[in-house]
Scaffold this motif. Structure first.
Motif, mmCIF file in Angstrom:
data_model
loop_
_atom_site.group_PDB
_atom_site.id
_atom_site.type_symbol
_atom_site.label_atom_id
_atom_site.label_comp_id
_atom_site.label_asym_id
_atom_site.label_seq_id
_atom_site.Cartn_x
_atom_site.Cartn_y
_atom_site.Cartn_z
ATOM 1 N N THR A 94 3.207 -9.476 7.612
ATOM 2 C CA THR A 94 2.329 -9.163 8.739
ATOM 3 C C THR A 94 2.576 -7.744 9.245
ATOM 4 N N ASN A 97 1.438 -5.210 6.676
ATOM 5 C CA ASN A 97 -0.028 -5.114 6.679
ATOM 6 C C ASN A 97 -0.527 -4.256 7.836
ATOM 7 N N GLN A 98 0.124 -4.358 8.990
ATOM 8 C CA GLN A 98 -0.270 -3.527 10.125
ATOM 9 C C GLN A 98 -0.050 -2.045 9.816
ATOM 10 N N LYS A 101 -2.780 -0.870 7.208
ATOM 11 C CA LYS A 101 -4.184 -0.794 7.631
ATOM 12 C C LYS A 101 -4.655 0.652 7.771
ATOM 13 N N GLN A 107 -3.615 -5.502 1.201
ATOM 14 C CA GLN A 107 -2.973 -6.361 2.190
ATOM 15 C C GLN A 107 -2.143 -7.444 1.505
#
Length: 138
Positions: A94, A97-98, A101, A107
């Motif tokens: 998570t 992935n942030q 972005k 992802q």
């Protein structure tokens, strides 16, 4: 004693858990959930597999057998891993992935581990599958 049960019980437990998970995910998503196939979700496939073998050994050899002790130990390791280590990997995904972005990078899958309820449901599937298969083989 039906030796083939050692081969088919974990496979059937995996199949029942996987089909159940697909149906549950499809109902939740309101569409066929092929993209959600894999790690994580209710019930836990891994927990179903290892608990089916532990239950099968308990039914055929008793809880005082060495084989049951080994199966139970393996089941605990798999379930602890599913609940702790793999959930931590999901949390890391998570955060990665942030960070990704902004760069439009690929992802990572975030849903990897299992909650205690998902593990408990997997145990229930495994135990029921083993019980039913032993009852049908008598």
């Amino acid at each position: 004693m039906a030796d083939y049960l050692y081969l088919i019980t974990p496979f059937i437990a995996w199949l029942v858990a996987g089909v159940s998970k697909f149906i549950i995910n499809s109902i939740r998503a309101k569409q066929l959930a092929f993209g959600l196939i894999g790690y994580g979700g209710l019930p836990s496939n891994h927990s179903a597999i290892v608990s089916s073998m532990a239950m099968l050994i308990a039914l055929l050899h008793g809880i005082d057998s060495a084989a049951f002790g080994v199966a139970l130990t393996l089941a605990f390791i798999v379930m602890l891993d599913a609940n702790s280590l793999r959930r931590q990997v999901g949390k890391h995904a998570t955060l990665i992935n942030q960070l990704n972005k902004a760069q439009n990078s690929v992802q990572l899958r975030e849903r990897i581990g299992h909650s205690r309820i998902e593990i408990g449901a997997g145990i229930l599937v495994g135990v029921l599958v083993a019980y039913i298969l032993v009852a049908l083989s008598v």
